[in-house]
Motif scaffolding. Structure first.
Motif, PDB file in Angstrom:
ATOM      1  N   LEU A 132       0.824  -1.203   0.000  1.00 57.33           N
ATOM      2  CA  LEU A 132       0.000   0.000   0.000  1.00 57.33           C
ATOM      3  C   LEU A 132       0.862   1.258   0.000  1.00 57.33           C
ATOM      4  O   LEU A 132       1.871   1.336   0.712  1.00 57.33           O
ATOM      5  CB  LEU A 132      -0.901   0.025   1.243  1.00 57.33           C
ATOM      6  N   THR A 133       0.458   2.244  -0.774  1.00 58.19           N
ATOM      7  CA  THR A 133       1.125   3.541  -0.714  1.00 58.19           C
ATOM      8  C   THR A 133       0.668   4.263   0.551  1.00 58.19           C
ATOM      9  O   THR A 133      -0.324   3.877   1.186  1.00 58.19           O
ATOM     10  CB  THR A 133       0.768   4.405  -1.923  1.00 58.19           C
ATOM     11  N   ASP A 134       1.373   5.316   0.915  1.00 56.35           N
ATOM     12  CA  ASP A 134       0.975   6.088   2.093  1.00 56.35           C
ATOM     13  C   ASP A 134      -0.440   6.639   1.931  1.00 56.35           C
ATOM     14  O   ASP A 134      -1.233   6.629   2.883  1.00 56.35           O
ATOM     15  CB  ASP A 134       1.955   7.238   2.325  1.00 56.35           C
ATOM     16  N   THR A 140     -10.608   2.637   8.832  1.00 55.88           N
ATOM     17  CA  THR A 140      -9.734   2.777   7.675  1.00 55.88           C
ATOM     18  C   THR A 140      -8.572   1.787   7.825  1.00 55.88           C
ATOM     19  O   THR A 140      -8.428   1.120   8.853  1.00 55.88           O
ATOM     20  CB  THR A 140      -9.160   4.193   7.577  1.00 55.88           C
ATOM     21  N   ARG A 141      -7.746   1.725   6.807  1.00 50.18           N
ATOM     22  CA  ARG A 141      -6.551   0.888   6.914  1.00 50.18           C
ATOM     23  C   ARG A 141      -5.650   1.374   8.045  1.00 50.18           C
ATOM     24  O   ARG A 141      -4.955   0.580   8.686  1.00 50.18           O
ATOM     25  CB  ARG A 141      -5.803   0.901   5.587  1.00 50.18           C
ATOM     26  N   ARG A 142      -5.686   2.659   8.292  1.00 53.13           N
ATOM     27  CA  ARG A 142      -4.913   3.205   9.410  1.00 53.13           C
ATOM     28  C   ARG A 142      -5.332   2.553  10.731  1.00 53.13           C
ATOM     29  O   ARG A 142      -4.490   2.206  11.564  1.00 53.13           O
ATOM     30  CB  ARG A 142      -5.113   4.713   9.507  1.00 53.13           C
ATOM     31  N   HIS A 143      -6.642   2.419  10.928  1.00 50.52           N
ATOM     32  CA  HIS A 143      -7.141   1.805  12.158  1.00 50.52           C
ATOM     33  C   HIS A 143      -6.680   0.350  12.272  1.00 50.52           C
ATOM     34  O   HIS A 143      -6.293  -0.099  13.353  1.00 50.52           O
ATOM     35  CB  HIS A 143      -8.672   1.862  12.203  1.00 50.52           C
ATOM     36  N   ALA A 184      -4.338   5.737  14.605  1.00 55.05           N
ATOM     37  CA  ALA A 184      -4.824   6.000  13.249  1.00 55.05           C
ATOM     38  C   ALA A 184      -4.473   7.400  12.759  1.00 55.05           C
ATOM     39  O   ALA A 184      -4.554   7.679  11.564  1.00 55.05           O
ATOM     40  CB  ALA A 184      -6.336   5.795  13.188  1.00 55.05           C
ATOM     41  N   THR A 185      -4.067   8.287  13.677  1.00 53.29           N
ATOM     42  CA  THR A 185      -3.709   9.658  13.293  1.00 53.29           C
ATOM     43  C   THR A 185      -2.200   9.819  13.050  1.00 53.29           C
ATOM     44  O   THR A 185      -1.759  10.899  12.658  1.00 53.29           O
ATOM     45  CB  THR A 185      -4.136  10.664  14.379  1.00 53.29           C
ATOM     46  N   LEU A 186      -1.432   8.775  13.284  1.00 55.46           N
ATOM     47  CA  LEU A 186       0.015   8.872  13.123  1.00 55.46           C
ATOM     48  C   LEU A 186       0.388   9.099  11.658  1.00 55.46           C
ATOM     49  O   LEU A 186      -0.360   8.746  10.746  1.00 55.46           O
ATOM     50  CB  LEU A 186       0.690   7.594  13.618  1.00 55.46           C
ATOM     51  N   SER A 187       1.559   9.644  11.449  1.00 54.46           N
ATOM     52  CA  SER A 187       2.059   9.794  10.088  1.00 54.46           C
ATOM     53  C   SER A 187       2.278   8.406   9.495  1.00 54.46           C
ATOM     54  O   SER A 187       2.470   7.431  10.229  1.00 54.46           O
ATOM     55  CB  SER A 187       3.375  10.569  10.087  1.00 54.46           C
ATOM     56  N   ALA A 241       5.379   6.689  10.838  1.00 53.81           N
ATOM     57  CA  ALA A 241       5.244   6.310  12.248  1.00 53.81           C
ATOM     58  C   ALA A 241       4.320   5.108  12.397  1.00 53.81           C
ATOM     59  O   ALA A 241       4.561   4.219  13.222  1.00 53.81           O
ATOM     60  CB  ALA A 241       4.712   7.494  13.056  1.00 53.81           C
ATOM     61  N   LEU A 242       3.272   5.051  11.582  1.00 55.61           N
ATOM     62  CA  LEU A 242       2.328   3.936  11.631  1.00 55.61           C
ATOM     63  C   LEU A 242       3.014   2.645  11.178  1.00 55.61           C
ATOM     64  O   LEU A 242       2.840   1.581  11.798  1.00 55.61           O
ATOM     65  CB  LEU A 242       1.133   4.250  10.731  1.00 55.61           C
TER      66      LEU A 242
END
Length: 249
Positions: A34-36, A49-52, A94-97, A100-101
């Motif tokens: 996955l891209t950023d 989201t994928r972040r979560h 989920a809010t990290l850059s 960092a994630l």
């Protein structure tokens, strides 16, 4: 001096550790594809989201490492201080850059693997307590992690499917989930049959139960609430479709 290889010598435990690490590597591969920007995309889980998903998997490794530390030292170190703290941790993660994630996932996975590696044979039977309040031996942490990484690799919605999960993991998932249903009494009138095998789970006392049939990957996808492609019911739901599976966690 820390060990350079797993101190565990039990063959079954060694196999479980291998499967958990393979699942971690598989999740890492799907994440790295996955891209950023794509980390902001949706998943197979409502409202996440994928972040979560990545944050959850990262913090889950830290939480399970705390249990392994508990088994190693005898000092009680719970997975989370509270259910609310766990939720807040994921939302924060989920809010990290993006970097960092990704580092959260990488570093937490390595930390957990090292904790497992350095746990002596005698300590694997030490009892710890899960976030759900179950008292289990430390060896259970390996399965706890294995199911997280394999299932959530699919949840990233980046091409992974339940067909990619090893059959041994799928079968254990099926046994765990249907066992949880039975304990809660939510499997009444419901049976699960895996085509091409003699695997049958669920209510065997009700006359004419709803029978969900399909290949092992499809059945596990259904019981985990991730989809119903590939399964069929003997009795359709009220709207004529495939009934929803009972909740398992």
């Amino acid at each position: 001096m820390a060990a350079r290889h797993d101190l565990a010598t039990d063959p079954r435990l060694q196999e479980d550790l291998l499967q958990a690490r393979r699942g971690t590597a598989y999740f890492a591969r799907k994440l790295n594809e996955l891209t950023d920007a794509e980390l902001d995309g949706g998943t197979r889980l409502p409202d996440w989201t994928r972040r979560h998903v990545v944050a959850h998997v990262g913090y889950n490794a830290r939480a399970i490492a705390r249990l392994v530390e508990w088994a190693a030292t005898g000092v009680e170190t719970p997975m989370y201080s509270s259910t609310e703290a766990r939720k807040q941790e994921i939302e924060f993660g989920a809010t990290l850059s993006p970097i960092a994630l990704r580092n959260l996932f990488d570093h937490s996975a390595v930390h957990l693997s090292v904790e497992w590696r350095d746990l002596p044979d005698a300590n694997w039977s030490n009892e710890i307590r899960t976030a759900q309040g179950r008292t289990v031996p430390a060896s259970e942490t390996v399965w706890m992690r294995s199911r997280e990484v394999w299932i959530h690799a699919v949840d990233l919605d980046n091409g992974a499917t339940f067909n990619d999960i090893p059959a041994s993991v799928l079968e254990r998932l099926l046994r765990d989930i249907t066992g949880a249903w039975k304990t809660r009494g939510t499997d009444v009138g419901l049976q699960i049959k895996v085509t091409g095998t003699d695997l049958v789970f669920g209510d065997n006392t009700t006359t004419n139960p709803t029978i969900i049939t399909g290949p092992l990957p499809s059945v596990v996808e259904w019981v985990t609430g991730r989809g119903s492609a590939g399964v069929s019911p003997t009795i359709p739901s009220e709207n004529g479709g495939i009934p929803a599976a009972p909740k398992w966690i």
